[in-house]
Design a protein around this motif. Structure first.
Motif, PDB file in Angstrom:
ATOM      1  N   VAL A  69      57.253 -71.841  28.367  1.00 10.11           N
ATOM      2  CA  VAL A  69      56.406 -72.535  29.338  1.00 10.11           C
ATOM      3  C   VAL A  69      54.941 -72.415  28.938  1.00 10.11           C
ATOM      4  O   VAL A  69      54.499 -71.356  28.496  1.00 10.11           O
ATOM      5  CB  VAL A  69      56.597 -71.917  30.750  1.00 10.11           C
ATOM      6  N   GLU A  70      54.204 -73.510  29.102  1.00 13.91           N
ATOM      7  CA  GLU A  70      52.745 -73.469  29.002  1.00 13.91           C
ATOM      8  C   GLU A  70      52.215 -73.382  30.428  1.00 13.91           C
ATOM      9  O   GLU A  70      52.643 -74.147  31.297  1.00 13.91           O
ATOM     10  CB  GLU A  70      52.211 -74.716  28.313  1.00 13.91           C
ATOM     11  N   PHE A  71      51.293 -72.462  30.666  1.00 12.57           N
ATOM     12  CA  PHE A  71      50.794 -72.212  32.015  1.00 12.57           C
ATOM     13  C   PHE A  71      49.354 -72.671  32.191  1.00 12.57           C
ATOM     14  O   PHE A  71      48.519 -72.469  31.309  1.00 12.57           O
ATOM     15  CB  PHE A  71      50.839 -70.710  32.322  1.00 12.57           C
ATOM     16  N   GLU A  72      49.089 -73.252  33.345  1.00 14.25           N
ATOM     17  CA  GLU A  72      47.729 -73.486  33.818  1.00 14.25           C
ATOM     18  C   GLU A  72      47.629 -72.735  35.141  1.00 14.25           C
ATOM     19  O   GLU A  72      48.450 -72.944  36.038  1.00 14.25           O
ATOM     20  CB  GLU A  72      47.467 -74.971  34.029  1.00 14.25           C
ATOM     21  N   ILE A  73      46.650 -71.841  35.243  1.00 10.86           N
ATOM     22  CA  ILE A  73      46.516 -70.993  36.428  1.00 10.86           C
ATOM     23  C   ILE A  73      45.165 -71.268  37.075  1.00 10.86           C
ATOM     24  O   ILE A  73      44.123 -71.152  36.427  1.00 10.86           O
ATOM     25  CB  ILE A  73      46.650 -69.505  36.056  1.00 10.86           C
ATOM     26  N   ILE A  74      45.211 -71.619  38.363  1.00  6.54           N
ATOM     27  CA  ILE A  74      44.005 -72.000  39.094  1.00  6.54           C
ATOM     28  C   ILE A  74      43.888 -71.123  40.333  1.00  6.54           C
ATOM     29  O   ILE A  74      44.766 -71.154  41.200  1.00  6.54           O
ATOM     30  CB  ILE A  74      44.085 -73.475  39.517  1.00  6.54           C
ATOM     31  N   PRO A  75      42.831 -70.308  40.436  1.00  2.00           N
ATOM     32  CA  PRO A  75      42.622 -69.546  41.674  1.00  2.00           C
ATOM     33  C   PRO A  75      42.360 -70.530  42.821  1.00  2.00           C
ATOM     34  O   PRO A  75      41.602 -71.502  42.667  1.00  2.00           O
ATOM     35  CB  PRO A  75      41.389 -68.696  41.391  1.00  2.00           C
ATOM     36  N   VAL A  76      43.005 -70.313  43.957  1.00  2.00           N
ATOM     37  CA  VAL A  76      42.848 -71.194  45.120  1.00  2.00           C
ATOM     38  C   VAL A  76      42.684 -70.361  46.379  1.00  2.00           C
ATOM     39  O   VAL A  76      42.988 -69.170  46.395  1.00  2.00           O
ATOM     40  CB  VAL A  76      44.055 -72.157  45.278  1.00  2.00           C
ATOM     41  N   VAL A  77      42.209 -71.013  47.431  1.00  2.00           N
ATOM     42  CA  VAL A  77      42.164 -70.423  48.767  1.00  2.00           C
ATOM     43  C   VAL A  77      42.831 -71.420  49.708  1.00  2.00           C
ATOM     44  O   VAL A  77      42.906 -72.610  49.420  1.00  2.00           O
ATOM     45  CB  VAL A  77      40.721 -70.106  49.238  1.00  2.00           C
ATOM     46  N   THR A  78      43.302 -70.937  50.839  1.00  2.00           N
ATOM     47  CA  THR A  78      43.875 -71.847  51.827  1.00  2.00           C
ATOM     48  C   THR A  78      42.766 -72.726  52.396  1.00  2.00           C
ATOM     49  O   THR A  78      41.578 -72.369  52.346  1.00  2.00           O
ATOM     50  CB  THR A  78      44.550 -71.071  52.967  1.00  2.00           C
ATOM     51  N   SER A  79      43.142 -73.849  52.957  1.00  2.00           N
ATOM     52  CA  SER A  79      42.154 -74.730  53.594  1.00  2.00           C
ATOM     53  C   SER A  79      41.441 -74.002  54.724  1.00  2.00           C
ATOM     54  O   SER A  79      40.218 -74.126  54.879  1.00  2.00           O
ATOM     55  CB  SER A  79      42.838 -75.989  54.132  1.00  2.00           C
ATOM     56  N   ALA A  80      42.199 -73.239  55.520  1.00  2.93           N
ATOM     57  CA  ALA A  80      41.597 -72.496  56.634  1.00  2.93           C
ATOM     58  C   ALA A  80      40.547 -71.513  56.121  1.00  2.93           C
ATOM     59  O   ALA A  80      39.461 -71.384  56.708  1.00  2.93           O
ATOM     60  CB  ALA A  80      42.679 -71.766  57.426  1.00  2.93           C
ATOM     61  N   GLU A  81      40.867 -70.812  55.049  1.00  4.17           N
ATOM     62  CA  GLU A  81      39.905 -69.856  54.481  1.00  4.17           C
ATOM     63  C   GLU A  81      38.669 -70.579  53.960  1.00  4.17           C
ATOM     64  O   GLU A  81      37.536 -70.126  54.160  1.00  4.17           O
ATOM     65  CB  GLU A  81      40.571 -69.056  53.363  1.00  4.17           C
ATOM     66  N   TYR A  82      38.863 -71.698  53.308  1.00  4.81           N
ATOM     67  CA  TYR A  82      37.735 -72.474  52.789  1.00  4.81           C
ATOM     68  C   TYR A  82      36.790 -72.885  53.919  1.00  4.81           C
ATOM     69  O   TYR A  82      35.583 -72.670  53.844  1.00  4.81           O
ATOM     70  CB  TYR A  82      38.231 -73.716  52.042  1.00  4.81           C
ATOM     71  N   TRP A  83      37.361 -73.482  54.978  1.00  3.44           N
ATOM     72  CA  TRP A  83      36.522 -73.963  56.081  1.00  3.44           C
ATOM     73  C   TRP A  83      35.855 -72.822  56.824  1.00  3.44           C
ATOM     74  O   TRP A  83      34.713 -72.955  57.270  1.00  3.44           O
ATOM     75  CB  TRP A  83      37.323 -74.858  57.018  1.00  3.44           C
ATOM     76  N   ALA A  84      36.518 -71.692  56.945  1.00  6.84           N
ATOM     77  CA  ALA A  84      35.900 -70.535  57.582  1.00  6.84           C
ATOM     78  C   ALA A  84      34.711 -70.030  56.773  1.00  6.84           C
ATOM     79  O   ALA A  84      33.661 -69.684  57.329  1.00  6.84           O
ATOM     80  CB  ALA A  84      36.941 -69.419  57.772  1.00  6.84           C
ATOM     81  N   ARG A  85      34.869 -69.989  55.467  1.00  5.61           N
ATOM     82  CA  ARG A  85      33.755 -69.570  54.597  1.00  5.61           C
ATOM     83  C   ARG A  85      32.580 -70.542  54.706  1.00  5.61           C
ATOM     84  O   ARG A  85      31.428 -70.125  54.759  1.00  5.61           O
ATOM     85  CB  ARG A  85      34.200 -69.503  53.136  1.00  5.61           C
ATOM     86  N   LEU A  86      32.904 -71.825  54.723  1.00  4.81           N
ATOM     87  CA  LEU A  86      31.849 -72.843  54.814  1.00  4.81           C
ATOM     88  C   LEU A  86      31.081 -72.689  56.135  1.00  4.81           C
ATOM     89  O   LEU A  86      29.852 -72.731  56.159  1.00  4.81           O
ATOM     90  CB  LEU A  86      32.467 -74.237  54.706  1.00  4.81           C
ATOM     91  N   ALA A  87      31.798 -72.483  57.222  1.00  9.29           N
ATOM     92  CA  ALA A  87      31.149 -72.290  58.522  1.00  9.29           C
ATOM     93  C   ALA A  87      30.309 -71.017  58.530  1.00  9.29           C
ATOM     94  O   ALA A  87      29.208 -71.006  59.089  1.00  9.29           O
ATOM     95  CB  ALA A  87      32.204 -72.241  59.629  1.00  9.29           C
ATOM     96  N   ALA A  88      30.798 -69.948  57.909  1.00  5.60           N
ATOM     97  CA  ALA A  88      30.049 -68.694  57.866  1.00  5.60           C
ATOM     98  C   ALA A  88      28.776 -68.844  57.034  1.00  5.60           C
ATOM     99  O   ALA A  88      27.745 -68.255  57.365  1.00  5.60           O
ATOM    100  CB  ALA A  88      30.934 -67.578  57.294  1.00  5.60           C
ATOM    101  N   ASP A  89      28.822 -69.641  55.974  1.00  6.12           N
ATOM    102  CA  ASP A  89      27.657 -69.857  55.130  1.00  6.12           C
ATOM    103  C   ASP A  89      26.561 -70.620  55.872  1.00  6.12           C
ATOM    104  O   ASP A  89      25.376 -70.459  55.575  1.00  6.12           O
ATOM    105  CB  ASP A  89      28.033 -70.618  53.854  1.00  6.12           C
ATOM    106  N   LYS A  90      26.926 -71.459  56.833  1.00  7.37           N
ATOM    107  CA  LYS A  90      25.946 -72.234  57.593  1.00  7.37           C
ATOM    108  C   LYS A  90      25.279 -71.413  58.682  1.00  7.37           C
ATOM    109  O   LYS A  90      24.288 -71.815  59.249  1.00  7.37           O
ATOM    110  CB  LYS A  90      26.616 -73.470  58.207  1.00  7.37           C
ATOM    111  N   SER A  91      25.873 -70.257  59.002  1.00 11.80           N
ATOM    112  CA  SER A  91      25.323 -69.427  60.087  1.00 11.80           C
ATOM    113  C   SER A  91      24.107 -68.658  59.624  1.00 11.80           C
ATOM    114  O   SER A  91      23.871 -68.335  58.555  1.00 11.80           O
ATOM    115  CB  SER A  91      26.364 -68.408  60.557  1.00 11.80           C
TER     116      SER A  91
END
Length: 91
Positions: A69-91
């Motif tokens: 197998v050839e692998f491609e590995i991409i770090p990801v976050v859940t959508s909920a985690e992404y939006w929570a981080r975005l909201a926290a950054d605006k505070s």
């Protein structure tokens, strides 16, 4: 950490991967967690969500499969985690 792992079967041969899986399982080191997987319609790729404390531990797992197998590995976050981080950054 969550990772999207895209597996591309060498020579488009999913059969050999399936045979090894039937014999040996996923062969994941302790600390790596499998969440879910999906195959593409052509049966040449598999998409998996995996969890591991770091990329190095995930690479330990992929090294047991990289002959097939050839692998491609991409770090990801859940959508909920992404939006929570975005909201926290605006505070």
């Amino acid at each position: 950490m969550l990772f999207m792992v895209i597996e591309r079967f060498k020579n488009g041969d999913a059969r050999r991967v399936g045979e090894r899986f039937q014999l040996s399982g996923r062969m994941m080191p302790e600390g790596v967690v499998y969440h879910a997987s999906w195959m593409d319609a052509e049966n040449t790729r598999c998409f998996q969500v995996m969890e591991a404390p770091n990329l190095e531990l995930l690479n330990t797992w992929t090294s047991k499969w990289d002959d097939l197998v050839e692998f491609e590995i991409i770090p990801v976050v859940t959508s909920a985690e992404y939006w929570a981080r975005l909201a926290a950054d605006k505070s």
